[in-house]
Scaffold this motif. Structure first.
Motif, PDB file in Angstrom:
ATOM      1  N   ASP A 191       0.831  -1.202   0.000  1.00 58.26           N
ATOM      2  CA  ASP A 191       0.000   0.000   0.000  1.00 58.26           C
ATOM      3  C   ASP A 191       0.863   1.248   0.000  1.00 58.26           C
ATOM      4  N   TYR A 192       1.992   1.193   0.707  1.00 60.87           N
ATOM      5  CA  TYR A 192       2.913   2.334   0.723  1.00 60.87           C
ATOM      6  C   TYR A 192       3.371   2.672  -0.692  1.00 60.87           C
ATOM      7  N   LEU A 193       3.716   1.639  -1.452  1.00 58.07           N
ATOM      8  CA  LEU A 193       4.154   1.865  -2.825  1.00 58.07           C
ATOM      9  C   LEU A 193       3.046   2.479  -3.660  1.00 58.07           C
ATOM     10  N   GLY A 237       8.789  13.097   6.103  1.00 58.03           N
ATOM     11  CA  GLY A 237       7.638  12.214   6.262  1.00 58.03           C
ATOM     12  C   GLY A 237       7.856  10.858   5.627  1.00 58.03           C
ATOM     13  N   LYS A 238       8.412  10.851   4.424  1.00 62.11           N
ATOM     14  CA  LYS A 238       8.650   9.583   3.738  1.00 62.11           C
ATOM     15  C   LYS A 238       9.757   8.794   4.418  1.00 62.11           C
ATOM     16  N   ALA A 239      10.715   9.502   5.002  1.00 60.77           N
ATOM     17  CA  ALA A 239      11.763   8.799   5.746  1.00 60.77           C
ATOM     18  C   ALA A 239      11.170   8.066   6.945  1.00 60.77           C
ATOM     19  N   GLU A 240      10.167   8.666   7.607  1.00 60.46           N
ATOM     20  CA  GLU A 240       9.495   7.995   8.725  1.00 60.46           C
ATOM     21  C   GLU A 240       8.749   6.750   8.239  1.00 60.46           C
ATOM     22  N   GLU A 241       8.110   6.839   7.064  1.00 59.46           N
ATOM     23  CA  GLU A 241       7.425   5.675   6.506  1.00 59.46           C
ATOM     24  C   GLU A 241       8.438   4.581   6.148  1.00 59.46           C
ATOM     25  N   LEU A 242       9.594   4.992   5.637  1.00 53.72           N
ATOM     26  CA  LEU A 242      10.650   4.019   5.340  1.00 53.72           C
ATOM     27  C   LEU A 242      11.106   3.326   6.615  1.00 53.72           C
ATOM     28  N   GLY A 281      17.575  17.543   2.729  1.00 58.26           N
ATOM     29  CA  GLY A 281      17.823  17.084   4.094  1.00 58.26           C
ATOM     30  C   GLY A 281      17.976  15.590   4.186  1.00 58.26           C
ATOM     31  N   THR A 282      16.861  14.867   4.038  1.00 61.86           N
ATOM     32  CA  THR A 282      16.879  13.406   4.216  1.00 61.86           C
ATOM     33  C   THR A 282      16.750  12.647   2.896  1.00 61.86           C
ATOM     34  N   TRP A 283      16.890  13.321   1.788  1.00 59.71           N
ATOM     35  CA  TRP A 283      16.824  12.738   0.446  1.00 59.71           C
ATOM     36  C   TRP A 283      15.395  12.344   0.072  1.00 59.71           C
ATOM     37  N   LEU A 284      14.697  11.623   0.949  1.00 58.86           N
ATOM     38  CA  LEU A 284      13.316  11.228   0.685  1.00 58.86           C
ATOM     39  C   LEU A 284      12.314  12.278   1.163  1.00 58.86           C
ATOM     40  N   GLY A 285      12.696  13.110   2.085  1.00 59.84           N
ATOM     41  CA  GLY A 285      11.756  13.979   2.774  1.00 59.84           C
ATOM     42  C   GLY A 285      11.470  13.396   4.155  1.00 59.84           C
ATOM     43  N   ALA A 339      21.446  12.278   8.075  1.00 62.53           N
ATOM     44  CA  ALA A 339      20.073  12.629   8.437  1.00 62.53           C
ATOM     45  C   ALA A 339      19.133  11.446   8.245  1.00 62.53           C
ATOM     46  N   LEU A 340      19.315  10.679   7.153  1.00 61.56           N
ATOM     47  CA  LEU A 340      18.458   9.530   6.903  1.00 61.56           C
ATOM     48  C   LEU A 340      18.715   8.425   7.924  1.00 61.56           C
ATOM     49  N   GLU A 341      19.990   8.222   8.286  1.00 61.68           N
ATOM     50  CA  GLU A 341      20.307   7.222   9.312  1.00 61.68           C
ATOM     51  C   GLU A 341      19.680   7.591  10.653  1.00 61.68           C
ATOM     52  N   ASP A 342      19.675   8.885  10.959  1.00 59.54           N
ATOM     53  CA  ASP A 342      19.089   9.316  12.232  1.00 59.54           C
ATOM     54  C   ASP A 342      17.600   8.995  12.302  1.00 59.54           C
ATOM     55  N   VAL A 343      16.941   8.942  11.126  1.00 65.60           N
ATOM     56  CA  VAL A 343      15.510   8.659  11.101  1.00 65.60           C
ATOM     57  C   VAL A 343      15.242   7.155  11.109  1.00 65.60           C
ATOM     58  N   VAL A 344      15.874   6.411  10.186  1.00 67.96           N
ATOM     59  CA  VAL A 344      15.543   4.991  10.021  1.00 67.96           C
ATOM     60  C   VAL A 344      16.237   4.103  11.052  1.00 67.96           C
ATOM     61  N   LYS A 345      17.289   4.632  11.705  1.00 67.19           N
ATOM     62  CA  LYS A 345      17.970   3.927  12.803  1.00 67.19           C
ATOM     63  C   LYS A 345      18.707   2.664  12.357  1.00 67.19           C
TER      64      LYS A 345
END
Length: 508
Positions: free
Chosen positions: A8-10, A144-149, A138-142, A174-180
């Motif tokens: 569904d995300y896709l 909000g989308k980084a949180e979904e990732l 910032g996070t390449w994806l944005g 920045a992306l690593e900080d979000v996706v952990k």
């Protein structure tokens, strides 16, 4: 989030993707070559391998010994780094930003990234594509989308995210900080594959140089623990008397990397001298050269094996060949030439690799003829041709006469082959697997190689058998007659050889 939620995300990203199965983004393997590791090759009257599609492959047993094994503990003794990587099996989620082109282009790009990830020894769990006009700074994806990732990473149990594009150091952090979990980009992934597959001393040095060029601007510190300087607040409030000379840890790392890069450049320059000497020797002996270039996994090594029985490794894997192989061959009329297999290219090949492998790619720039191998079964072969030509232009090889060799004709769409044959001035369709089209390719090579054109009549003394041997090897002998004072030869020669024969020229 379960698998359905991932799908569904896709679908939410863009309506154009709604009708496509997201699992299609992942390539478990491109068409597998139906080969047999235990088959003994036999050859027909032309020297082509029969019942063994890719000929002898002397590295296959060694490469297969590192095949991935699921479920084994990595607490083993005497395990090499590559074996450890294969056993560990990173689980990855792919992420792409679709900013231009069609939905099919976005699919093909992510499918290629999946093949790269599997080649590096990873297990691909899921892939997502986001429609954006441009990547987020910032996070390449944005955000909000980084949180979904992040949710997808947790649901799939992944330990790595691979992005289909090169990230700036700040974007990766920045992306690593979000996706952990660990985040690497496409460039780092390709460099990792090259590091696994390089075997020769030159290849290893070139890959290490490229890795360090990539790493240098991406070094980062971890607070006070990285500081080698004391004083003020950095010294924990100890103040005067605690200031010491020296560098911060990150400065020291940068200096060491720069020193190592300088040493590698010197070593590669010395190896280039050796390669240039060998190439100059072939030139002095008037041996024409043919270079085989093309997109990775297009079948270059298979064609080299078919044409010369070279015995180089063939594997249905991206960047299986990193170390160039040069083999001797002959035309039907006995003229010798060399065939050189080169490293495969890929879309957006990291510029660090192009620079590091420049000395190797000069084999293409100095060739008399270029066989540009194209995978006819690929969904978009024209984009592969464009990507290869971009790299060839970077190494000043765009002026070499080029023949488009459309490989895998046995499984390719006939309409695609017909389209390529119409668009390209010089093109031929072959199948390295079945041998179809290879006799015609050999004849085309013979027709396009430089031919002796200067007609000479020479009377060679019998003690100059060396020159007579040169005429047989490097010229086209039209007639020969043994006379009392020597051997009379009427032949067509290259200008260089004509100069050596000047003292023996005759009019009768």
């Amino acid at each position: 989030m379960n698998r359905t939620a991932t799908n569904d995300y896709l679908r939410r990203e863009d309506p154009a993707l709604n009708e496509r199965n997201p699992a299609d983004f992942l390539s478990r393997r491109a068409q597998a070559l139906a080969d047999s590791d235990d088959a003994t090759p036999t050859y027909d009257e032309r020297g082509f391998v029969v019942d063994a599609y890719d000929g002898d492959q002397f590295e296959r047993e060694e490469r297969a010994a590192l095949r991935r094994v699921h479920g084994l503990s990595t607490e083993l003794e005497d395990v090499s780094e590559v074996e450890y990587r294969q056993l560990r099996l990173e689980k990855v989620v792919l992420a792409g930003v679709w900013s231009e082109g069609s939905a099919e282009d976005a699919e093909n790009s992510l499918r290629e990234l999946a093949a790269l990830a599997e080649t590096a020894g990873s297990e691909v769990l899921a892939g997502v594509v986001q429609r954006r006009l441009r990547p987020d700074p910032g996070t390449w994806l944005g955000k909000g989308k980084a949180e979904e990732l992040k949710e997808i990473v947790i649901a799939e149990g992944a330990d790595t995210v691979i992005t289909d594009g090169e990230l700036a150091p700040s974007q990766r952090r920045a992306l690593e900080d979000v996706v952990k979990v660990k985040v690497i980009d496409r460039t780092a992934l390709i460099l990792d594959i090259f590091a696994q597959h390089a075997k020769s001393k030159e290849g290893k040095a070139q890959v290490e140089l490229a890795q360090m060029q990539y790493l240098l601007p991406r070094l980062r510190g971890w607070g006070e623990s990285m500081s080698r300087q004391a004083g003020g607040q950095a010294a924990g409030g100890q103040g005067m008397g605690s200031r010491g000379p020296g560098e911060t840890k990150i400065e020291l790392d940068r200096r060491r990397i720069n020193t190592r890069m300088a040493k590698l450049r010197r070593e590669i320059a010395e190896m280039k001298t050796t390669r240039d000497t060998k190439r100059s020797g072939r030139r002095n002996n008037n041996v024409p050269s043919v270079a085989i270039a093309g997109y990775t996994n297009a079948g270059k090594s298979s064609i080299l094996n078919r044409l010369t029985n070279a015995g180089v490794l063939v594997q249905n894997q991206l960047f299986a060949t990193l170390d160039p192989a040069v083999r001797r061959a002959e035309t039907a009329d006995g003229r010798a030439y060399t065939l050189a297999d080169t490293v495969g290219f890929v879309r957006d090949l990291p510029h660090q690799l192009v620079e590091a492998f420049r000395s190797t790619l000069e084999e293409v720039a100095d060739a008399d003829l270029l066989l540009h191998v194209v995978d006819g079964s690929h969904p978009d072969p024209e984009s592969q041709i464009s990507a290869v030509r971009e790299v060839l232009a970077d190494v000043d090889a765009s002026d070499v006469k080029e023949i488009i060799v459309i490989n895998k004709a046995d499984v390719a769409d006939p309409d695609v082959i017909d389209r390529l044959m119409r668009h390209e001035k010089y093109a031929i369709a072959v199948s390295a697997r079945t041998g179809a089209g290879l006799p015609e390719l050999l004849q085309l090579i013979a027709d396009e190689l430089p031919k002796p054109e200067r007609r000479v009549d020479v009377l060679l003394p019998y003690e100059r058998g060396d020159l007579l041997s040169r005429l047989h090897a490097d010229a086209e002998v039209l007639s020969i007659e043994h006379r009392g004072e020597g051997t009379y030869v009427h032949a067509k020669v290259m200008p260089e050889l004509e100069g050596e024969l000047e003292a023996y020229l005759t009019n009768a």
